[in-house]
Design a protein around this motif. Structure first.
Motif, short mmCIF file in Angstrom:
data_model
loop_
_atom_site.label_atom_id
_atom_site.label_comp_id
_atom_site.label_asym_id
_atom_site.label_seq_id
_atom_site.Cartn_x
_atom_site.Cartn_y
_atom_site.Cartn_z
N MET A 1 0.82 -1.21 0.00
CA MET A 1 0.00 0.00 0.00
C MET A 1 0.86 1.26 0.00
SD MET A 1 -2.73 -1.60 2.71
CE MET A 1 -3.37 -0.05 3.35
N LYS A 2 2.07 1.14 0.54
CA LYS A 2 2.99 2.28 0.58
C LYS A 2 3.89 2.34 -0.66
CE LYS A 2 3.27 2.71 5.62
NZ LYS A 2 4.15 2.62 6.81
N GLY A 3 3.67 1.40 -1.58
CA GLY A 3 4.45 1.41 -2.81
C GLY A 3 5.76 0.65 -2.74
N GLU A 4 5.97 -0.10 -1.65
CA GLU A 4 7.20 -0.88 -1.52
C GLU A 4 7.06 -2.22 -2.24
OE1 GLU A 4 8.39 -1.28 2.57
OE2 GLU A 4 7.70 0.75 3.08
N SER A 5 8.18 -2.78 -2.65
CA SER A 5 8.15 -4.08 -3.31
C SER A 5 8.32 -5.19 -2.28
CB SER A 5 9.26 -4.18 -4.37
OG SER A 5 10.53 -4.04 -3.77
#
Length: 327
Positions: free
Chosen positions: A294-298
């Protein structure tokens, strides 16, 4: 007797959060929420499980809710009354998707029935993370769980180590079409046959104690020379054990999941062992990784939650852990 072969993945993480594990579901067909929506900026995660009526899934729920408290994420957990209620799970999944959470965790009871919903959710931009049971579909974010075939294989090896070559054994599976229990049975069967055991019966019992007891009673009516049973979950193993005890037979029974009841039974000298998966870790890591996405991390496409072989030698350690995360 076999020693532990697999460590609980992330056990230290789970132990650090166990005081936050909170309570279990508010009802078999309902769900519950946890977390602080302000702390997570209004973020939310929906968790759709196979059921909320068994200890295993309540451990998953406890882990998910603990992560919700830890990371300030609103977590809603729902599940049908029984694993066999496939359509009810699909309806619950559709309902949760319609509420537009930040991400959704799903343990599909019958993968083919949920794939269309999962694909639609993913195509709309909703991260979909699978836990416990994997299924391939376009847009899957990750799978978090254990290899069920390996869990069954280790259960078969453990049972075989307690028997003699040529002994008769029985396999008790879950609901027909449930890939998790199906894979456990396949793994156990391979290991048992490789060790020279004779598999004389393979019957489904829908992951239910009463059904497993009835199934085993019927099997024993035809053949009381059974020496061992592998059950694809602990509830069924307990049911099998009751049927065996009623006949005053010496039958080694191995379960799967590592629930509190099963572990206590091992300590009491009743069940011979269980293959403990890591349901608490699955729930915790599911929410933790959903937040990262959700925070854009992989994140990794596959995350192993680990398994543990539980016998009388290490049952007390497992029981202490389970009690610490239970209500």
């Amino acid at each position: 007797m076999l020693k532990k072969k697999f460590k609980l993945f992330g056990a230290a993480l789970a132990l650090s959060a166990m005081t936050l594990a909170g309570c279990s579901g508010s009802g078999e067909t309902g769900g519950s929420s946890s977390g602080d929506s302000n702390g997570g900026g209004g973020e939310s995660v929906s968790v759709v499980l196979k059921t909320l009526s068994s200890p295993y899934w309540k451990y998953v729920e406890a882990g998910a809710k603990a992560a919700g408290e830890e990371f300030g994420v609103d977590v809603t957990v729902v599940g049908p009354a029984a694993e066999s209620e496939v359509i009810q799970q699909v309806n619950m999944l559709e309902d949760q998707v319609s509420q537009s959470p930040g991400a959704i965790l799903v343990a599909p009871s019958q993968p083919e029935t949920v794939v269309p919903v999962l694909e639609n959710a993913s195509s709309s931009g909703l991260p979909v993370l699978l836990i416990d049971t994997d299924v391939e579909f376009e847009g899957k974010t990750t799978f978090i769980g254990t290899e069920n075939f390996t869990a069954g294989q280790e259960g078969g090896k453990l049972l075989a180590s307690m028997l003699e070559k040529g002994d008769k054994v029985v396999l008790i599976s879950g609901a027909l079409g449930n890939p998790a229990t199906d894979e456990r049975i396949k793994g156990a069967k391979e290991a048992l046959e490789a060790a020279g055991m004779e598999v004389v019966a393979e019957q489904p019992a829908d992951s239910d104690k009463a059904k497993a007891m009835s199934v085993m009673e019927n099997i024993l009516q035809n053949d009381k020379d059974i020496k061992g049973v592998f059950a694809a979950n602990d509830d069924m193993a307990i049911g099998v054990l009751r049927a065996v005890q009623a006949e005053n037979l010496d039958v080694k029974v191995i379960g799967t999941d590592g629930t509190e009841e099963a572990v206590q039974s091992i300590l009491d000298g009743k069940l011979a062992g269980t293959i403990a998966q890591s349901p608490y870790n699955m729930g915790y890591q599911g929410v933790e990784n959903a937040l990262k996405v959700m925070k854009g991390e992989s994140i990794d496409e596959r995350i192993d939650a680990g398994i543990d072989i539980i016998t009388k030698e290490n049952a007390q350690e497992q029981l202490d852990f389970l009690k610490s995360i239970s209500e």
